[in-house]
Design a protein around this motif. Structure first.
Motif, short mmCIF file in Angstrom:
data_model
loop_
_atom_site.label_atom_id
_atom_site.label_comp_id
_atom_site.label_asym_id
_atom_site.label_seq_id
_atom_site.Cartn_x
_atom_site.Cartn_y
_atom_site.Cartn_z
N VAL A 87 0.75 -0.99 -0.07
CA VAL A 87 0.03 -0.09 0.08
C VAL A 87 0.85 1.21 0.13
O VAL A 87 0.56 2.27 -0.76
CB VAL A 87 -1.03 -0.20 1.25
N LEU A 88 2.02 1.22 0.84
CA LEU A 88 2.76 2.28 0.80
C LEU A 88 3.53 2.71 -0.43
O LEU A 88 3.46 3.81 -0.67
CB LEU A 88 3.53 2.48 2.12
N ASP B 140 1.40 9.71 -1.54
CA ASP B 140 0.31 10.64 -0.99
C ASP B 140 0.66 10.43 0.56
O ASP B 140 0.33 9.65 1.18
CB ASP B 140 -1.25 10.08 -1.48
N LEU B 141 0.95 11.48 1.13
CA LEU B 141 1.09 11.72 2.46
C LEU B 141 -0.27 11.46 3.52
O LEU B 141 0.03 10.90 4.46
CB LEU B 141 1.41 13.11 2.93
N ARG B 142 -1.24 11.71 2.98
CA ARG B 142 -2.63 11.19 3.69
C ARG B 142 -2.61 10.01 3.77
O ARG B 142 -3.03 9.63 4.84
CB ARG B 142 -3.71 11.96 2.96
N VAL B 143 -2.25 9.01 2.66
CA VAL B 143 -2.33 7.49 2.62
C VAL B 143 -1.15 7.04 3.64
O VAL B 143 -1.68 6.41 4.34
CB VAL B 143 -2.33 6.92 1.32
N THR C 284 -2.44 7.62 7.10
CA THR C 284 -3.24 7.04 7.71
C THR C 284 -2.94 5.58 8.08
O THR C 284 -3.08 4.85 8.91
CB THR C 284 -4.55 6.81 6.52
N VAL C 285 -2.16 4.77 7.16
CA VAL C 285 -1.61 3.61 7.38
C VAL C 285 -0.46 3.42 8.27
O VAL C 285 -0.78 2.72 9.34
CB VAL C 285 -0.68 3.14 5.86
N LEU C 286 0.44 4.38 8.56
CA LEU C 286 1.21 4.56 9.57
C LEU C 286 0.63 4.82 11.11
O LEU C 286 1.11 4.24 12.25
CB LEU C 286 2.30 5.62 9.59
N SER C 287 -0.62 5.71 11.18
CA SER C 287 -1.26 5.75 12.45
C SER C 287 -1.85 4.52 12.90
O SER C 287 -1.97 4.32 14.03
CB SER C 287 -2.43 6.79 12.14
N ARG D 34 7.31 5.68 13.25
CA ARG D 34 5.97 6.34 12.86
C ARG D 34 5.79 7.55 13.52
O ARG D 34 5.03 8.59 12.79
CB ARG D 34 5.08 5.03 13.26
N ILE D 35 6.02 7.70 14.80
CA ILE D 35 5.90 8.92 15.48
C ILE D 35 6.45 10.12 14.75
O ILE D 35 6.01 11.18 14.66
CB ILE D 35 6.27 8.84 17.03
N SER D 36 7.75 9.67 14.41
CA SER D 36 8.70 10.79 13.78
C SER D 36 7.98 11.13 12.52
O SER D 36 7.84 12.50 12.14
CB SER D 36 9.86 10.41 13.27
N PHE D 37 7.41 10.38 11.74
CA PHE D 37 6.88 10.57 10.29
C PHE D 37 5.76 11.43 10.72
O PHE D 37 5.35 12.37 9.86
CB PHE D 37 6.53 9.29 9.69
#
Length: 154
Positions: free
Chosen positions: A74-75, A80-83, A86-89, A134-137
């Protein structure tokens, strides 16, 4: 209007598209094909593998496979940063669940690296690393996003 495509920093691309999915595939392999070893290292005690436990470990292996494919494919399919956010959240929430799941070993498992075996390094240490990435991103570190620029200006 099409979503804005972004070239993401190499550290994020390498970790989320290659390193972490491969790590999840290794976990899937052990959870399905080397169940006795996986269980003994996870609970720090040799244990007899029941058919029920074997089924649950195979289901876990399937979830590790889902994790690897979802993250890598998916990544990889979008900039697209929104995608990505969302996935990383969602995966960050899963990180916290994964860390909670090993709490039955005792509080030591979260901090006493001298007692960790190979599975603990994956279940705790590597999850700490993944959560930190993930937190950093999500905080915009290295992305040049408005959140990162606002922090820089402050």
């Amino acid at each position: 209007m099409a979503p804005r495509q972004t070239v993401l920093p190499l550290a994020y691309r390498a970790f989320f598209l290659i390193i972490e999915p491969i790590s999840a595939l290794v976990g899937a392999y052990y959870a399905h094909f080397r169940q006795d070893e996986y269980l003994a290292m996870t609970i720090h005690t040799p244990s007899e593998l029941s058919s029920g436990t074997s089924i649950v470990l195979s289901q876990l292996a399937n979830l590790y496979l889902l994790f690897a494919l979802n993250e890598a494919l998916v990544l990889r399919s979008t900039g697209d940063l929104r995608v990505w956010r969302t996935v990383l959240s969602v995966l960050l929430i899963a990180d916290f669940g994964h860390l909670y799941s090993v709490g039955g070993l005792g509080f030591w498992v979260y901090w006493n690296v001298t007692r960790w075996n190979a599975i603990d390094w994956g279940n705790v240490g590597f999850v700490y690393l993944g959560a930190a990435m993930r937190i950093s991103f999500l905080a915009g570190v290295g992305l040049g996003t408005p959140a990162a620029k606002a922090k820089k200006a402050a």
